[in-house]
Design a protein around this motif. Sequence first.
Motif, PDB file in Angstrom:
ATOM      1  N   CYS A 165       0.818  -1.210   0.000  1.00 50.28           N
ATOM      2  CA  CYS A 165       0.000   0.000   0.000  1.00 50.28           C
ATOM      3  C   CYS A 165       0.856   1.265   0.000  1.00 50.28           C
ATOM      4  CB  CYS A 165      -0.923  -0.004   1.212  1.00 50.28           C
ATOM      5  SG  CYS A 165      -2.104  -1.371   1.210  1.00 50.28           S
ATOM      6  N   THR A 166       0.374   2.275  -0.667  1.00 47.50           N
ATOM      7  CA  THR A 166       1.044   3.565  -0.642  1.00 47.50           C
ATOM      8  C   THR A 166       0.892   4.197   0.741  1.00 47.50           C
ATOM      9  OG1 THR A 166       0.338   3.794  -2.940  1.00 47.50           O
ATOM     10  CG2 THR A 166       1.327   5.722  -1.915  1.00 47.50           C
ATOM     11  N   VAL A 167      -0.336   4.264   1.219  1.00 51.16           N
ATOM     12  CA  VAL A 167      -0.622   4.663   2.596  1.00 51.16           C
ATOM     13  C   VAL A 167      -0.639   3.393   3.434  1.00 51.16           C
ATOM     14  CG1 VAL A 167      -2.367   5.635   4.141  1.00 51.16           C
ATOM     15  CG2 VAL A 167      -1.916   6.713   1.925  1.00 51.16           C
ATOM     16  N   PRO A 168       0.081   3.340   4.549  1.00 48.40           N
ATOM     17  CA  PRO A 168       0.168   2.096   5.319  1.00 48.40           C
ATOM     18  C   PRO A 168      -1.213   1.536   5.663  1.00 48.40           C
ATOM     19  CG  PRO A 168       1.687   3.729   6.203  1.00 48.40           C
ATOM     20  CD  PRO A 168       0.867   4.427   5.165  1.00 48.40           C
ATOM     21  N   SER A 169      -1.366   0.222   5.463  1.00 48.90           N
ATOM     22  CA  SER A 169      -2.662  -0.415   5.731  1.00 48.90           C
ATOM     23  C   SER A 169      -3.061  -0.287   7.194  1.00 48.90           C
ATOM     24  CB  SER A 169      -2.609  -1.893   5.331  1.00 48.90           C
ATOM     25  OG  SER A 169      -1.557  -2.561   6.011  1.00 48.90           O
ATOM     26  N   GLY A 170      -2.082  -0.185   8.083  1.00 49.90           N
ATOM     27  CA  GLY A 170      -2.374  -0.030   9.499  1.00 49.90           C
ATOM     28  C   GLY A 170      -2.989   1.307   9.861  1.00 49.90           C
ATOM     29  N   ALA A 171      -3.032   2.236   8.907  1.00 49.97           N
ATOM     30  CA  ALA A 171      -3.673   3.526   9.174  1.00 49.97           C
ATOM     31  C   ALA A 171      -5.187   3.397   9.237  1.00 49.97           C
ATOM     32  CB  ALA A 171      -3.292   4.536   8.091  1.00 49.97           C
ATOM     33  N   LEU A 189      -3.281  11.429   3.965  1.00 51.38           N
ATOM     34  CA  LEU A 189      -1.996  10.811   4.308  1.00 51.38           C
ATOM     35  C   LEU A 189      -1.072  10.607   3.118  1.00 51.38           C
ATOM     36  CD1 LEU A 189      -3.452   8.056   6.683  1.00 51.38           C
ATOM     37  CD2 LEU A 189      -2.330  10.178   7.375  1.00 51.38           C
ATOM     38  N   LEU A 190      -1.576  10.857   1.918  1.00 51.23           N
ATOM     39  CA  LEU A 190      -0.831  10.462   0.723  1.00 51.23           C
ATOM     40  C   LEU A 190       0.473  11.227   0.560  1.00 51.23           C
ATOM     41  CD1 LEU A 190      -0.767   8.654  -1.753  1.00 51.23           C
ATOM     42  CD2 LEU A 190      -2.072  10.397  -2.994  1.00 51.23           C
ATOM     43  N   ASP A 191       0.457  12.545   0.707  1.00 52.21           N
ATOM     44  CA  ASP A 191       1.686  13.327   0.514  1.00 52.21           C
ATOM     45  C   ASP A 191       2.801  12.831   1.428  1.00 52.21           C
ATOM     46  OD1 ASP A 191       0.507  14.857  -1.403  1.00 52.21           O
ATOM     47  OD2 ASP A 191       0.186  16.618  -0.138  1.00 52.21           O
ATOM     48  N   HIS A 192       2.450  12.584   2.663  1.00 50.06           N
ATOM     49  CA  HIS A 192       3.445  12.118   3.631  1.00 50.06           C
ATOM     50  C   HIS A 192       3.929  10.714   3.284  1.00 50.06           C
ATOM     51  CE1 HIS A 192       5.602  12.107   7.370  1.00 50.06           C
ATOM     52  NE2 HIS A 192       4.952  11.048   7.827  1.00 50.06           N
ATOM     53  N   SER A 193       3.012   9.868   2.825  1.00 44.77           N
ATOM     54  CA  SER A 193       3.348   8.456   2.605  1.00 44.77           C
ATOM     55  C   SER A 193       4.233   8.218   1.393  1.00 44.77           C
ATOM     56  CB  SER A 193       2.066   7.633   2.469  1.00 44.77           C
ATOM     57  OG  SER A 193       1.303   7.679   3.651  1.00 44.77           O
ATOM     58  N   ILE A 194       4.256   9.149   0.453  1.00 45.93           N
ATOM     59  CA  ILE A 194       5.076   8.931  -0.749  1.00 45.93           C
ATOM     60  C   ILE A 194       6.426   9.627  -0.661  1.00 45.93           C
ATOM     61  CG2 ILE A 194       3.035   8.631  -2.189  1.00 45.93           C
ATOM     62  CD1 ILE A 194       3.614  11.413  -3.370  1.00 45.93           C
ATOM     63  N   GLU A 195       6.751  10.184   0.498  1.00 48.24           N
ATOM     64  CA  GLU A 195       8.059  10.845   0.619  1.00 48.24           C
ATOM     65  C   GLU A 195       9.172   9.827   0.387  1.00 48.24           C
ATOM     66  OE1 GLU A 195       8.662  13.723   3.789  1.00 48.24           O
ATOM     67  OE2 GLU A 195       6.585  13.402   4.376  1.00 48.24           O
ATOM     68  N   GLN A 300       7.100  -5.662  -8.130  1.00 47.52           N
ATOM     69  CA  GLN A 300       8.312  -5.339  -8.866  1.00 47.52           C
ATOM     70  C   GLN A 300       8.500  -3.832  -9.043  1.00 47.52           C
ATOM     71  OE1 GLN A 300       7.824  -7.806 -12.359  1.00 47.52           O
ATOM     72  NE2 GLN A 300       8.343  -9.679 -11.250  1.00 47.52           N
ATOM     73  N   ILE A 301       7.517  -3.069  -8.584  1.00 43.94           N
ATOM     74  CA  ILE A 301       7.640  -1.612  -8.524  1.00 43.94           C
ATOM     75  C   ILE A 301       6.783  -1.138  -7.362  1.00 43.94           C
ATOM     76  CG2 ILE A 301       5.706  -1.059 -10.071  1.00 43.94           C
ATOM     77  CD1 ILE A 301       7.581   1.135 -11.270  1.00 43.94           C
ATOM     78  N   ALA A 302       7.220  -0.084  -6.700  1.00 38.41           N
ATOM     79  CA  ALA A 302       6.494   0.443  -5.549  1.00 38.41           C
ATOM     80  C   ALA A 302       5.404   1.409  -6.005  1.00 38.41           C
ATOM     81  CB  ALA A 302       7.456   1.163  -4.602  1.00 38.41           C
ATOM     82  N   SER A 303       4.216   1.288  -5.403  1.00 43.67           N
ATOM     83  CA  SER A 303       3.124   2.176  -5.772  1.00 43.67           C
ATOM     84  C   SER A 303       3.454   3.628  -5.449  1.00 43.67           C
ATOM     85  CB  SER A 303       1.836   1.741  -5.079  1.00 43.67           C
ATOM     86  OG  SER A 303       1.992   1.738  -3.670  1.00 43.67           O
ATOM     87  N   ALA A 304       4.219   3.864  -4.380  1.00 44.19           N
ATOM     88  CA  ALA A 304       4.600   5.237  -4.043  1.00 44.19           C
ATOM     89  C   ALA A 304       5.439   5.856  -5.160  1.00 44.19           C
ATOM     90  CB  ALA A 304       5.380   5.260  -2.731  1.00 44.19           C
ATOM     91  N   ARG A 305       6.318   5.073  -5.736  1.00 51.60           N
ATOM     92  CA  ARG A 305       7.124   5.577  -6.852  1.00 51.60           C
ATOM     93  C   ARG A 305       6.238   5.905  -8.049  1.00 51.60           C
ATOM     94  NH1 ARG A 305      11.975   2.253 -10.005  1.00 51.60           N
ATOM     95  NH2 ARG A 305      12.318   3.820 -11.643  1.00 51.60           N
ATOM     96  N   ALA A 310       4.200  10.042 -11.505  1.00 47.48           N
ATOM     97  CA  ALA A 310       3.032  10.584 -12.203  1.00 47.48           C
ATOM     98  C   ALA A 310       2.846  12.058 -11.857  1.00 47.48           C
ATOM     99  CB  ALA A 310       1.786   9.779 -11.840  1.00 47.48           C
ATOM    100  N   ARG A 311       2.990  12.390 -10.583  1.00 44.19           N
ATOM    101  CA  ARG A 311       2.827  13.781 -10.152  1.00 44.19           C
ATOM    102  C   ARG A 311       3.886  14.692 -10.762  1.00 44.19           C
ATOM    103  NH1 ARG A 311       1.472  14.154  -3.711  1.00 44.19           N
ATOM    104  NH2 ARG A 311      -0.762  13.654  -3.841  1.00 44.19           N
ATOM    105  N   ALA A 312       5.060  14.160 -11.021  1.00 42.81           N
ATOM    106  CA  ALA A 312       6.168  14.985 -11.519  1.00 42.81           C
ATOM    107  C   ALA A 312       6.021  15.360 -12.989  1.00 42.81           C
ATOM    108  CB  ALA A 312       7.493  14.255 -11.307  1.00 42.81           C
ATOM    109  N   THR A 313       5.032  14.810 -13.675  1.00 39.88           N
ATOM    110  CA  THR A 313       4.904  15.042 -15.121  1.00 39.88           C
ATOM    111  C   THR A 313       4.223  16.346 -15.464  1.00 39.88           C
ATOM    112  OG1 THR A 313       2.776  13.897 -15.228  1.00 39.88           O
ATOM    113  CG2 THR A 313       4.767  12.564 -15.564  1.00 39.88           C
TER     114      THR A 313
END
Length: 501
Positions: A165-171, A189-195, A300-305, A310-313
């Motif tokens: 999960c991008t945002v921790p499931s325990g949240a 929580l998304l901005d913090h979770s993708i740092e 094989q790839i992290a969802s946060a990445r 995507a945001r950087a485009t």
Amino acid sequence: MIRSASTPHALAADYVRDQLVARTVDVNGKTYNPDGEYVLYWMQSSHRLDENWALRAAIRTADRVNRPLVIHQGLDPSYPYAADRHHTFILQGARDTARDAESRGLYYQFVLRPSRNDDRRVVDRLAARAYVVITDLFPTAGIRERVERFAERVNCRVLAIDGVCTVPSGAFEKPEYAARTIRPKIAKLLDHSIEPVADALPRVPVTEALRASLRATVGEHGLSLLPIATMSDVDIAAAVAACDIDHTVPAVPLIGGSVAAADRLSTFVSRELAPYADRRNEAGVHDGTSRLSPYLHFGQIASARVVREARATGASPESLDAFVQQVTTWRELAFNWCIRTRNFDRLEALPAWIQKTMAEHVRDARPVLYDLETLESAQTHDALWNAAQRELVEQGIIHNYPRMLWGKTVLLWTEDYEQARSWLYLLNDKYALDGRDPNSVGGIMWCLGLWDRPWGNKPIWGGIRPMVTSRAKLKFDVAGYIRRVGSRGESSRSPEDGVLL
């Protein structure tokens, strides 16, 4: 204060600690093994080293107790629908992981168990020498049950870490009942979770003596470490051919691994994200989806990445939001459902209103009944459904919109809802590269009404939202999709029109 998502944390100790607390489950409550020689990371669902939260936990623990880190991954032929397709994709991914480990100076080993009669206790023997075992938290594909059985057998603590999960499931402390309930919570929580985090390497190296003893432990009953880093595509194909698996489901052209995943992400965000809002339902000549789901399924790839890039485009807010909702809201709603619902793939797990409407309509006359062989071979009267099934069988993936229609339509062609449910899982899990994933579970259960509301009261459907081929042409280029996938002769049988509408 939220830091810029473009620069890794220089001192990320507190951030990583807080994330790990929200991502970690103590599986067995046992003590650490004070005589353990190393920290063992048993890689199961996050097949990568980059942005891997379980690996981060293992490195931090190894450094804290001044022990080396051992990363172990294995593949055996006993999982449901084990076939050339899935084996090949996994081995291609393991090759990338092994090469990445060499470049980073990490110790990574891979064990392939070709036969069901081969040694099944390699991980147990490795765990007997470990201070702690850290593994991946994953509720489907039999991983949760495997970890629970393993944790009962071993004599050290077993921790499972959410790296999906991008945002921790325990949240989230309870099951979420719809996208509308989890979406605002993720958004907070998304901005913090993708740092991004600048990952460290373990301080204590794996010595040559330990490497030799690990090889000996693996080889006690005839297995050996696979030289996966040096294997060519031909070598991988030969290794797969020697395994006791289903060889009638062949590998597909899509290449597995973190390198291919990164390439696919780069292509998508640079060329295809901008028109995503308008083209994501387009399944004709142009496939408007990201096609990242197999890579996300195998970790094989992290969802946060994915979200960060995507945001950087600088894509339009509409396209960016539509894509991020797919990567976060819907995937994490499915993960939340599976991890907090024991019978997540069963009819009895569905809400009461669905149980009621199914009971009322289970005996409704179906327009046509097909057997499993006819469905599997894509020989129905419906050219669009057949095209979706062929895409699944031949490519290991279905475009999102036809996939929903594919699943919904099976309810009309089977004897009852239970037969529809079981056959959908069989077809999906046998052929889809993202099968046996929380997201595919969520997709199938959504076809049966999960996370939805009642939609009137129609024959067969009852209150379940209907989707029919006759209206698909209003959503996308049906003829173009059928041409793209390739058509074959359809059955001459036709359903009764009135039931479909």
